[in-house]
Write a protein that holds these residues in place. Structure first.
Motif, PDB file in Angstrom:
ATOM      1  N   LYS A   1     -55.935   1.183  16.560  1.00 30.34           N
ATOM      2  CA  LYS A   1     -56.287  -0.013  17.321  1.00 30.34           C
ATOM      3  C   LYS A   1     -57.480  -0.670  16.666  1.00 30.34           C
ATOM      4  O   LYS A   1     -58.203  -0.049  15.881  1.00 30.34           O
ATOM      5  CB  LYS A   1     -56.626   0.339  18.777  1.00 30.34           C
ATOM      6  N   GLY A   2     -57.681  -1.956  16.970  1.00 26.62           N
ATOM      7  CA  GLY A   2     -58.882  -2.639  16.519  1.00 26.62           C
ATOM      8  C   GLY A   2     -58.749  -3.270  15.145  1.00 26.62           C
ATOM      9  O   GLY A   2     -57.677  -3.727  14.745  1.00 26.62           O
ATOM     10  N   GLU A   3     -59.853  -3.236  14.399  1.00 22.98           N
ATOM     11  CA  GLU A   3     -59.939  -3.978  13.143  1.00 22.98           C
ATOM     12  C   GLU A   3     -60.701  -3.169  12.114  1.00 22.98           C
ATOM     13  O   GLU A   3     -61.686  -2.500  12.430  1.00 22.98           O
ATOM     14  CB  GLU A   3     -60.647  -5.312  13.396  1.00 22.98           C
ATOM     15  N   ALA A   4     -60.234  -3.235  10.862  1.00 22.66           N
ATOM     16  CA  ALA A   4     -60.885  -2.468   9.791  1.00 22.66           C
ATOM     17  C   ALA A   4     -60.823  -3.251   8.491  1.00 22.66           C
ATOM     18  O   ALA A   4     -59.834  -3.919   8.191  1.00 22.66           O
ATOM     19  CB  ALA A   4     -60.235  -1.109   9.620  1.00 22.66           C
TER      20      ALA A   4
ATOM     21  N   ASP B   1     -53.920  -5.951  17.216  1.00 18.73           N
ATOM     22  CA  ASP B   1     -54.022  -6.220  18.634  1.00 18.73           C
ATOM     23  C   ASP B   1     -52.760  -5.712  19.327  1.00 18.73           C
ATOM     24  O   ASP B   1     -51.868  -5.142  18.693  1.00 18.73           O
ATOM     25  CB  ASP B   1     -54.227  -7.714  18.878  1.00 18.73           C
ATOM     26  N   THR B   2     -52.664  -5.953  20.617  1.00 16.12           N
ATOM     27  CA  THR B   2     -51.525  -5.439  21.369  1.00 16.12           C
ATOM     28  C   THR B   2     -50.201  -5.980  20.840  1.00 16.12           C
ATOM     29  O   THR B   2     -49.228  -5.233  20.676  1.00 16.12           O
ATOM     30  CB  THR B   2     -51.665  -5.803  22.858  1.00 16.12           C
ATOM     31  N   ASP B   3     -50.144  -7.271  20.541  1.00 14.53           N
ATOM     32  CA  ASP B   3     -48.885  -7.913  20.173  1.00 14.53           C
ATOM     33  C   ASP B   3     -48.819  -8.391  18.732  1.00 14.53           C
ATOM     34  O   ASP B   3     -47.775  -8.883  18.299  1.00 14.53           O
ATOM     35  CB  ASP B   3     -48.617  -9.116  21.097  1.00 14.53           C
TER      36      ASP B   3
ATOM     37  N   LEU C   1     -51.596 -13.168   6.539  1.00  9.35           N
ATOM     38  CA  LEU C   1     -50.452 -13.441   7.403  1.00  9.35           C
ATOM     39  C   LEU C   1     -50.669 -12.752   8.741  1.00  9.35           C
ATOM     40  O   LEU C   1     -51.451 -11.812   8.861  1.00  9.35           O
ATOM     41  CB  LEU C   1     -49.134 -12.988   6.766  1.00  9.35           C
ATOM     42  N   ARG C   2     -49.944 -13.251   9.741  1.00  9.88           N
ATOM     43  CA  ARG C   2     -49.986 -12.667  11.083  1.00  9.88           C
ATOM     44  C   ARG C   2     -48.570 -12.334  11.507  1.00  9.88           C
ATOM     45  O   ARG C   2     -47.685 -13.191  11.471  1.00  9.88           O
ATOM     46  CB  ARG C   2     -50.624 -13.626  12.078  1.00  9.88           C
TER      47      ARG C   2
END
Length: 329
Positions: free
Chosen positions: A162-165, A198-200, A232-233
């Protein structure tokens, strides 16, 4: 429709599914392999079904604790060469370890090797954590993030739970560095890049170097090659678009900042609430789309609240629960 390959593809559909699954999951696909895989899947309905069964076993394996697999492997005292066939993995495992079939096909890269290094790193809400790995690579965790790192002889793997790195990867051509972020797997040899889960959605952005992003089901994956200043997302859909990114803005969190360029107030509030409790409440729905520009300290949301009324027609109020709210003036 014929399928040819320099490697022997088993005739049995289930063994062939294991063969392809191992190549896809193990990052062994070469130029033209994706076309060959799609041709094989279209040859007969039982091919696609066999591959779907392999995916299902892998999903179960992901939910099975590592200790279950290690305990099973420890029982195998007689050394034997790795095999691709499902029978070598399923026979005698029983219901508790049946999921091993989906993992064992990964071969030496995963379960037939011993972990050389394994560690889980967690950052609390509002905390940033930086860790140097044994190979010299660097991981920086943003607020409320968690990763699990596993090093093998043939692979370096990080699961972003989870989160960001942010990753600064030391190049080792013979031992790729893979980041599993759920919807996407990012494969690199040496580069600097950021991943947010994130969740989605999963968001990938490259500061320098290059990465390959894989998304979608194993038998119908999409691949994206990103270079510096691109990202990209990935959401619920299979496909995404590679776009130019403002990397400085995206990586501002590493200096404890958040940069917003005409961002909706709803987005800004959600972003700042990642860093500190009890958080900010947006009282007026009419303010959600109000766009604000500025550079703010993520660890001091109070400073944002103090300056906001000078940037937008709002007032700041404090509720009985101690949370600060934003209302229309």
């Amino acid at each position: 429709m014929s399928v040819s390959h320099s490697l022997p593809i088993p005739d049995d559909p289930h063994d062939a599914a294991a063969f392809w699954f191992a190549r896809v999951r193990g990052g062994l696909m070469q130029e033209g392999d994706q076309t060959l895989l799609e041709q094989w899947l279209e040859q007969a309905p039982r091919h696609a079904q066999a591959y779907q069964d392999m995916e299902a076993m892998w999903s179960i394996a992901q939910a099975t604790p590592d200790a279950a697999f290690k305990a099973r492997l420890a029982q195998n005292t007689r050394p034997r060469a790795p095999q691709w066939g499902r029978r070598a993995f399923i026979a005698g495992l029983g219901s508790a370890c049946a999921a091993a079939a989906g993992v064992a096909v990964l071969g030496p890269q995963r379960w037939l090797e011993s972990e050389q290094y394994a560690q889980r790193y967690i950052s609390r809400k509002g905390e940033r954590l930086e860790q140097t790995l044994p190979d010299g690579s660097l991981i920086s965790l943003n607020t409320d993030s968690a990763v699990h790192v596993s090093f093998y002889q043939s692979e370096r793997r990080v699961v972003l739970e989870k989160g960001e790195a942010f990753f600064q990867v030391r190049s080792e051509v013979a031992r790729p560095f893979n980041v599993d972020a759920g919807r996407a797997v990012i494969r690199v040899t040496g580069t600097r890049f950021n991943v947010r889960r994130d969740t989605d959605t999963v968001d990938v952005a490259v500061e320098s170097g290059s990465v390959r992003v894989q998304s979608g089901s194993w038998w119908n994956s999409a691949y994206y090659d990103l270079v510096g200043q691109q990202g990209l997302r990935l959401g619920s859909g299979r496909f995404a678009t590679v776009q130019s990114r403002n990397i400085e803005q995206m990586l501002a969190w590493r200096q404890g900042k958040a940069i917003f360029d005409a961002e909706p107030l709803e987005h800004i509030v959600a972003e700042l609430n990642r860093y500190k409790e009890p958080g900010i409440v947006l009282h007026s729905p009419s303010l959600r789309g109000l766009r604000v520009t500025g550079v703010f300290n993520v660890n001091d949301p109070q400073a944002f609240l103090e300056v906001l009324p000078s940037l937008a027609p709002v007032v700041i109020v404090q509720g009985p629960d101690g949370r600060w709210g934003i209302a229309a003036r």
